[in-house]
Write a protein that holds these residues in place. Structure first.
Motif, PDB file in Angstrom:
ATOM      1  N   PRO A  33       0.829  -1.209   0.000  1.00  0.00           N
ATOM      2  CA  PRO A  33       0.000   0.000   0.000  1.00  0.00           C
ATOM      3  C   PRO A  33       0.867   1.264   0.000  1.00  0.00           C
ATOM      4  O   PRO A  33       1.918   1.301   0.637  1.00  0.00           O
ATOM      5  N   PRO A  34       0.439   2.289  -0.737  1.00  0.00           N
ATOM      6  CA  PRO A  34       1.220   3.521  -0.820  1.00  0.00           C
ATOM      7  C   PRO A  34       1.042   4.392   0.423  1.00  0.00           C
ATOM      8  O   PRO A  34      -0.007   4.376   1.058  1.00  0.00           O
ATOM      9  N   CYS A  35       2.082   5.145   0.716  1.00  0.00           N
ATOM     10  CA  CYS A  35       1.988   6.130   1.779  1.00  0.00           C
ATOM     11  C   CYS A  35       1.542   7.464   1.164  1.00  0.00           C
ATOM     12  O   CYS A  35       1.353   7.565  -0.054  1.00  0.00           O
ATOM     13  N   LYS A  36       1.413   8.461   1.998  1.00  0.00           N
ATOM     14  CA  LYS A  36       0.974   9.781   1.530  1.00  0.00           C
ATOM     15  C   LYS A  36       1.936  10.342   0.467  1.00  0.00           C
ATOM     16  O   LYS A  36       1.507  10.872  -0.553  1.00  0.00           O
ATOM     17  N   MET A  37       3.242  10.203   0.696  1.00  0.00           N
ATOM     18  CA  MET A  37       4.209  10.750  -0.247  1.00  0.00           C
ATOM     19  C   MET A  37       4.227   9.966  -1.560  1.00  0.00           C
ATOM     20  O   MET A  37       4.526  10.531  -2.622  1.00  0.00           O
ATOM     21  N   CYS A  38       3.894   8.672  -1.501  1.00  0.00           N
ATOM     22  CA  CYS A  38       3.774   7.888  -2.733  1.00  0.00           C
ATOM     23  C   CYS A  38       2.661   8.460  -3.611  1.00  0.00           C
ATOM     24  O   CYS A  38       2.810   8.563  -4.831  1.00  0.00           O
ATOM     25  N   PHE A  39       1.549   8.820  -2.969  1.00  0.00           N
ATOM     26  CA  PHE A  39       0.456   9.428  -3.729  1.00  0.00           C
ATOM     27  C   PHE A  39       0.900  10.757  -4.325  1.00  0.00           C
ATOM     28  O   PHE A  39       0.541  11.083  -5.451  1.00  0.00           O
ATOM     29  N   LYS A 117      -8.149   3.242   8.524  1.00  0.00           N
ATOM     30  CA  LYS A 117      -7.273   2.371   7.747  1.00  0.00           C
ATOM     31  C   LYS A 117      -5.899   2.349   8.406  1.00  0.00           C
ATOM     32  O   LYS A 117      -5.519   3.260   9.131  1.00  0.00           O
ATOM     33  N   ALA A 118      -5.147   1.310   8.130  1.00  0.00           N
ATOM     34  CA  ALA A 118      -3.786   1.235   8.635  1.00  0.00           C
ATOM     35  C   ALA A 118      -2.976   2.397   8.061  1.00  0.00           C
ATOM     36  O   ALA A 118      -3.084   2.715   6.886  1.00  0.00           O
ATOM     37  N   ILE A 119      -2.198   3.022   8.919  1.00  0.00           N
ATOM     38  CA  ILE A 119      -1.375   4.137   8.486  1.00  0.00           C
ATOM     39  C   ILE A 119      -0.096   3.575   7.869  1.00  0.00           C
ATOM     40  O   ILE A 119       0.600   2.779   8.479  1.00  0.00           O
ATOM     41  N   VAL A 120       0.197   3.984   6.640  1.00  0.00           N
ATOM     42  CA  VAL A 120       1.417   3.565   5.968  1.00  0.00           C
ATOM     43  C   VAL A 120       2.435   4.669   6.193  1.00  0.00           C
ATOM     44  O   VAL A 120       2.220   5.816   5.820  1.00  0.00           O
ATOM     45  N   MET A 121       3.529   4.315   6.819  1.00  0.00           N
ATOM     46  CA  MET A 121       4.535   5.298   7.183  1.00  0.00           C
ATOM     47  C   MET A 121       5.422   5.651   5.982  1.00  0.00           C
ATOM     48  O   MET A 121       5.860   4.777   5.242  1.00  0.00           O
ATOM     49  N   CYS A 122       5.677   6.931   5.815  1.00  0.00           N
ATOM     50  CA  CYS A 122       6.493   7.420   4.702  1.00  0.00           C
ATOM     51  C   CYS A 122       7.983   7.195   4.924  1.00  0.00           C
ATOM     52  O   CYS A 122       8.759   7.263   3.979  1.00  0.00           O
ATOM     53  N   ASP A 123       8.388   6.942   6.160  1.00  0.00           N
ATOM     54  CA  ASP A 123       9.809   6.787   6.449  1.00  0.00           C
ATOM     55  C   ASP A 123      10.246   5.335   6.564  1.00  0.00           C
ATOM     56  O   ASP A 123      11.341   5.039   7.026  1.00  0.00           O
ATOM     57  N   GLU A 124       9.403   4.429   6.110  1.00  0.00           N
ATOM     58  CA  GLU A 124       9.742   3.007   6.109  1.00  0.00           C
ATOM     59  C   GLU A 124       9.769   2.495   4.670  1.00  0.00           C
ATOM     60  O   GLU A 124       8.840   2.733   3.906  1.00  0.00           O
ATOM     61  N   VAL A 125      10.829   1.796   4.318  1.00  0.00           N
ATOM     62  CA  VAL A 125      10.961   1.221   2.982  1.00  0.00           C
ATOM     63  C   VAL A 125      10.171  -0.084   2.960  1.00  0.00           C
ATOM     64  O   VAL A 125      10.487  -1.011   3.682  1.00  0.00           O
TER      65      VAL A 125
END
Length: 157
Positions: A33-39, A117-125
């Motif tokens: 799943p994408p994080c905010k910065m991926c979007f 929804k589960a939070i996808v962290m932007c600082d995790e690869v």
């Protein structure tokens, strides 16, 4: 061998953004799943695709420069995101593991069974290949697309 025309280069550049965007959606379907910065990185690719399509109808050189700008923006966001992932600098507190990571959430958001929804962290690869994350690859490939857009803009009709 046939010489590349301006139109060929625009198709290549816009098609490159389409390929990167489809790749991002494929990874999402595969369970990443994408994080905010991926979007954030996806929107300029969508703009580049639309700009490429508009160029096909209008043939205005200014559109090519706008395509280059869109590719540069997503490349820049990708570089920033990669730096956040590799802890070179801090990212937005809304999607990184900073001290305010839970700000904005209510107590009910933290309870089991909540609708959040589960939070996808932007600082995790979440995925990497050869030590590079998806954000890193977006940075690199989008920077190459900037070069293609600029080549198209500088090409004689």
């Amino acid at each position: 061998m046939k010489k590349l025309t301006r139109t060929h280069l625009v198709i290549l550049a816009a098609g490159g953004s389409l390929a990167l965007l489809l790749g991002a959606f494929l990874f999402q379907v595969l369970g990443y799943p994408p994080c905010k910065m991926c979007f954030w990185q996806r929107w300029p690719h969508a703009a580049a695709i639309l700009i490429g399509a508009a160029y096909m109808g209008l043939r205005a050189r200014v559109l090519i420069w706008l395509g280059a700008l869109a590719a540069a923006v997503t490349s820049g966001i990708g570089a920033y995101h990669a730096g956040v992932e590799y802890k070179w600098w801090e990212g937005p507190t809304s999607c990184t593991g900073g001290s305010n990571a839970l700000s904005g959430l209510t107590g009910s958001d933290l309870l089991p069974g909540s609708a959040t929804k589960a939070i996808v962290m932007c600082d995790e690869v979440s995925w990497q290949l050869l030590g590079l994350s998806m954000a890193s690859y977006n940075f690199i490939f989008s920077a190459l697309l900037v070069v293609v857009w600029v080549m198209a803009a500088r090409k004689d009709a």
